[in-house]
Scaffold this motif. Structure first.
Motif, short mmCIF file in Angstrom:
data_model
loop_
_atom_site.label_atom_id
_atom_site.label_comp_id
_atom_site.label_asym_id
_atom_site.label_seq_id
_atom_site.Cartn_x
_atom_site.Cartn_y
_atom_site.Cartn_z
N GLU A 1 37.43 45.50 31.67
CA GLU A 1 37.19 45.26 30.09
C GLU A 1 37.45 43.66 29.96
O GLU A 1 37.47 43.23 28.14
CB GLU A 1 37.89 46.05 29.16
N ALA A 2 38.01 43.11 30.44
CA ALA A 2 38.50 41.88 29.56
C ALA A 2 37.87 40.68 29.05
O ALA A 2 37.13 40.32 28.45
CB ALA A 2 39.66 41.19 31.17
N ALA A 3 36.84 40.97 29.70
CA ALA A 3 35.48 39.48 30.11
C ALA A 3 34.68 40.04 28.33
O ALA A 3 35.06 39.17 27.54
CB ALA A 3 34.60 39.70 31.07
N ALA A 4 34.96 41.42 28.23
CA ALA A 4 34.14 41.67 27.16
C ALA A 4 35.22 40.93 25.30
O ALA A 4 34.79 41.08 24.54
CB ALA A 4 33.47 43.00 26.69
N PHE A 5 36.32 41.35 25.77
CA PHE A 5 37.34 41.17 24.87
C PHE A 5 37.25 39.25 24.35
O PHE A 5 37.55 38.78 23.60
CB PHE A 5 38.15 41.86 24.90
N ARG A 6 36.98 38.66 25.41
CA ARG A 6 37.50 37.61 25.96
C ARG A 6 36.40 36.70 25.05
O ARG A 6 36.63 35.40 24.55
CB ARG A 6 37.42 36.48 27.09
N ASP A 7 34.84 37.32 25.13
CA ASP A 7 34.05 37.05 24.58
C ASP A 7 34.09 36.94 23.74
O ASP A 7 33.67 36.29 22.04
CB ASP A 7 33.28 38.03 24.80
N VAL A 8 34.93 37.79 23.00
CA VAL A 8 34.78 38.67 21.15
C VAL A 8 35.79 36.94 20.42
O VAL A 8 35.74 36.81 19.59
CB VAL A 8 35.63 39.98 20.72
N ALA B 1 36.13 34.77 21.71
CA ALA B 1 35.61 33.21 21.85
C ALA B 1 35.28 32.65 20.60
O ALA B 1 34.33 31.61 20.45
CB ALA B 1 35.35 33.36 23.44
N GLN B 2 34.25 33.62 19.97
CA GLN B 2 33.30 33.47 19.04
C GLN B 2 34.03 31.97 18.17
O GLN B 2 32.91 31.72 16.78
CB GLN B 2 32.81 34.94 18.10
N TYR B 3 35.95 32.37 17.83
CA TYR B 3 36.35 31.47 16.52
C TYR B 3 36.51 30.18 17.42
O TYR B 3 37.10 30.01 18.73
CB TYR B 3 37.39 32.27 16.61
N LYS C 1 44.41 43.86 13.57
CA LYS C 1 43.10 43.48 13.03
C LYS C 1 42.25 42.92 13.29
O LYS C 1 40.82 43.45 13.53
CB LYS C 1 43.15 42.38 11.42
N THR C 2 42.12 42.91 14.82
CA THR C 2 42.07 41.63 15.92
C THR C 2 41.35 43.32 16.56
O THR C 2 40.22 43.05 17.01
CB THR C 2 43.03 41.28 16.66
N LEU C 3 41.93 44.02 16.50
CA LEU C 3 41.58 45.47 17.95
C LEU C 3 39.91 45.92 16.97
O LEU C 3 39.71 46.59 17.88
CB LEU C 3 42.91 46.34 17.61
N SER C 4 39.76 46.01 15.57
CA SER C 4 38.70 45.80 15.40
C SER C 4 37.61 45.52 15.41
O SER C 4 36.60 46.03 15.52
CB SER C 4 38.77 46.06 13.92
N ALA C 5 37.77 44.39 15.96
CA ALA C 5 36.63 43.76 16.84
C ALA C 5 36.29 43.83 18.50
O ALA C 5 35.33 43.15 18.97
CB ALA C 5 37.44 41.70 16.53
#
Length: 667
Positions: A380-387, A389-391, A476-480
């Motif tokens: 599950e790490a890569a998908a969370f990093r991608d989120v 990385a949008q900032y 709040k980050t968790l909701s993303a």
């Protein structure tokens, strides 16, 4: 927006209520085949840490699961890093997923509801958890306690070397990892076939007793083991076993040879031999009285007060070898590394460190050296990093007004929000629970993926864990998080009065100001730096935004105040004593929070149907006892859950020792 609300409500109504609970349960085993989950709501569950009051988080989780809501993801920091993996471990358990539990109406329970039955039986595990002080050196323990008290009051900040600790990291981590291992790999089909909470609890206790290789010890037995020389005729194999277990739990990673358990035990044996004649002159009953009286004032000591209460009544001692292997990250069930259960996110702050020739690794000052670390399953790490990385690296989802520049500044920029997918459950948990000045802090070691993803930041120096106290921000980050984008609910369990004006303020001051500046400002009666005020104001705003989560249709806040579990009783002496008894007893706190969570969930999700209330019929009766005497609360909680009775209160009064089950002080 109105159309979306109508659409979501229509979808829920079309599913219909889950009328699948009954008073009697029938279990049909279907090994090896995952049963299709009945249509039910999903949620992301965010848990705020609360120290030794962690059992209140379990009560809230049971109330949510009982309604058939499936946590797609559970997040936790600090002591919530213990509870989040426990919830997800049960949901991932093959026997829980594949068994069919049928009610009288012939309909099957969903996985969350079966998980609720298991977790409602967890009190034998939570009651057995021992928070051991750093006893490898008594003088060092006294120094660390004094350091905590002085810096907290004088500097109003948690400042100090990573080794400054009052509670041992290794046994608390090992016990909790062992618990998650047990919950994920035990065959719970026999438990699920039982019709009542007490019978399920008794089955759970026997299974946990075997898995953790526990022995039950009375205060008298424990005291005898600690005061009986090896040469004494009454020194039996059981006495030796108790000594071995207790000193074995004091094993610390990278400890010198003189502080290893065998060396500590030999040193203690030599002391007993030197004072054998003196110890023999004291009657056993008198020694026990002195021991119990000595424990009484310790209950007010932060972080170790619960241990004094546990030692004053029968308690369980685990096999230290089993606990140590769990601390190292190994599963007893599989013999392999035990990873984070699927859908688990653990959180910790971390600070960039530098090497000092005299003190080893020390923290660098300044917010620019503060990072957030999320421990997640590898897949599950890569998908969370991608989120994240949008900032841009210097921006993030949370900001505050910097008084020095009068501009918005990221609370923690995305470039310092790190996702680690290489860690075992033990590594993630030990980073999160090791909060400053309470538990020894360790470096957070990256794997190859983390080094590649965060090379520029990691070049600044190694990361020292700083604990999961900043858990308001990640909500709040968790909701993303990808797993939370399409769930029906975001459920937050938090204490609205905890942290932002207490523990978090002291932690932030340590990061921003450090020891010297904090002490000088306190002595001169100066206000903290405006930067600290602004950071905390921004943090509180972020926290409130994370609870509202603009645009999300299903946000539930279970704002249980675990420092005040019985609202509206602040002027009644008996009621206040009852409240202290609830706080001091993990099972009672579990039941109180369960009842409170059901009320909060009903406000947002609607009143639970009879099919969602089989546990309420058994556990809800405890709410009547919240108006009773302290002793009735403790006895009633244990009876409700099927736990063994404590020693008779009149026997304690005969010894003129304060009643242990009424004790407990807020800390």
């Amino acid at each position: 927006m109105m159309f979306m609300r109508w659409l979501v409500e229509k979808r829920r109504k079309e599913r219909g209520p889950l009328r699948i609970f009954g008073a009697c349960l029938l279990l049909v085993a279907t090994p090896g085949v995952a049963m299709a989950e009945p249509g039910g709501d999903t949620a992301c569950l965010a848990l705020q840490g609360n120290g030794d009051h962690f059992s209140s988080l379990l009560g809230a989780a049971v109330a949510l699961l009982e309604r058939g809501v499936h946590p797609a993801l559970s997040f936790g920091g600090s002591s919530a890093s213990v509870v989040a993996p426990l919830v997800q471990a049960v949901l991932a358990n093959v026997s829980v997923r594949n068994s069919v539990v049928v009610g009288p109406d012939g309909r099957a329970l969903g996985v969350p509801q079966k998980a609720a039955l298991v977790i409602a039986s967890i009190s034998p595990m939570s009651e057995s958890l021992l928070l051991l002080p750093s006893l490898v050196s008594f003088s060092r323990l006294l120094r660390n306690v004094a350091h905590y008290v002085v810096t907290s009051s004088l500097a109003d900040a948690f400042v100090g070397h990573p080794d400054r600790a009052m509670v041992m990291l290794e046994p608390i981590t090992g016990q909790n990892v062992l618990g998650a291992d047990f919950l994920q790999h035990t065959d719970f089909r026999p438990l699920l076939a039982l019709p009542t909470v007490p019978r399920r609890t008794q089955w759970f206790h026997a299974a946990w007793f075997s898995f953790a290789e526990l022995i039950s010890v009375t205060p008298a037995e424990f005291l005898e083991a600690l005061t009986l020389p090896k040469s004494h005729p009454a020194h039996t194999a059981r006495v030796a076993d108790i000594k071995h277990r207790f000193f074995g739990l004091l094993r610390a990673e990278n400890a010198p040879a003189s502080q290893l358990p065998n060396a500590l035990l030999k040193k203690h044996e030599r002391w007993l031999e030197r004072h054998a004649s003196l110890l023999e002159r004291i009657p056993a009953e008198r020694k026990l009285d002195l021991f119990l009286k000595m424990l009484e004032p310790i209950r007010s000591v932060p972080f170790v007060g619960s241990l004094a209460l546990q030692l004053s009544r029968p308690f369980d001692l685990p096999n230290p070898s089993v606990v140590w292997r769990a601390y190292l990250g190994l599963s007893k069930a599989t013999g392999k590394v035990f990873p984070l259960p699927p859908g688990t996110v653990l959180h910790s702050t971390a600070r960039v460190a530098e090497f000092d020739s005299n003190r080893g690794l020390v923290d660098k000052q300044g917010l620019e050296n503060l990072a957030l670390v999320y421990f997640v399953p590898k897949s599950e790490a890569a998908a969370f990093r991608d989120v994240l990385a949008q900032y841009p690296s210097d921006e993030g989802p949370m900001s505050f007004q910097d008084p020095n520049t009068n501009t918005l500044r990221a609370v923690v920029p995305a470039g310092r929000m790190l996702v680690y997918g290489n860690a075992s459950l033990s590594k993630g948990m030990r980073a999160s629970i090791a909060e400053p000045n309470a538990i020894r802090r360790m470096p957070i070691v990256p794997g190859d993926e983390e080094i590649a993803a965060y090379a520029s930041f990691l070049e600044r120096g190694p990361l020292l864990g700083f604990g999961g106290w900043l858990d308001h921000v990640p909500m709040k980050t968790l909701s993303a998080h990808p797993a939370c984008r399409n769930v029906d609910w975001l459920v937050t369990v938090a204490n609205p009065t905890e942290g932002l004006r207490g523990f978090q303020r002291k932690a932030v001051r340590a990061v921003v100001e450090g020891r010297r500046a904090s002490v000088l400002r306190k002595v001169k009666r100066e206000d903290p730096l405006s930067l600290v005020h602004s950071f905390l104001d921004g943090l509180f705003r972020v926290y409130k935004e994370s609870l509202l989560l603009e645009g999300r249709l299903g946000s539930v806040v279970i704002d249980f105040n675990w420092d005040d579990p019985i609202p509206g009783n602040d002027t009644d002496a008996v009621s206040l004593a009852t409240e202290r008894a609830v706080l001091a007893n993990r099972s009672a706190l579990f039941l109180a929070s369960y009842q409170h969570a059901r009320v909060k969930l009903a406000e947002k999700m609607g009143v639970a149907s009879a099919a969602q209330s089989v546990l309420e019929r058994e556990l809800g009766a405890f709410s009547v006892l919240l108006a009773a005497t302290p002793a009735d609360v403790v006895v009633g909680a244990r009876q409700t859950l099927g736990l063994p009775a404590l020693p008779r209160e009149e026997e304690k009064r005969k010894r003129k020792v304060p009643v242990a089950s009424e004790g407990g002080v807020r800390h």
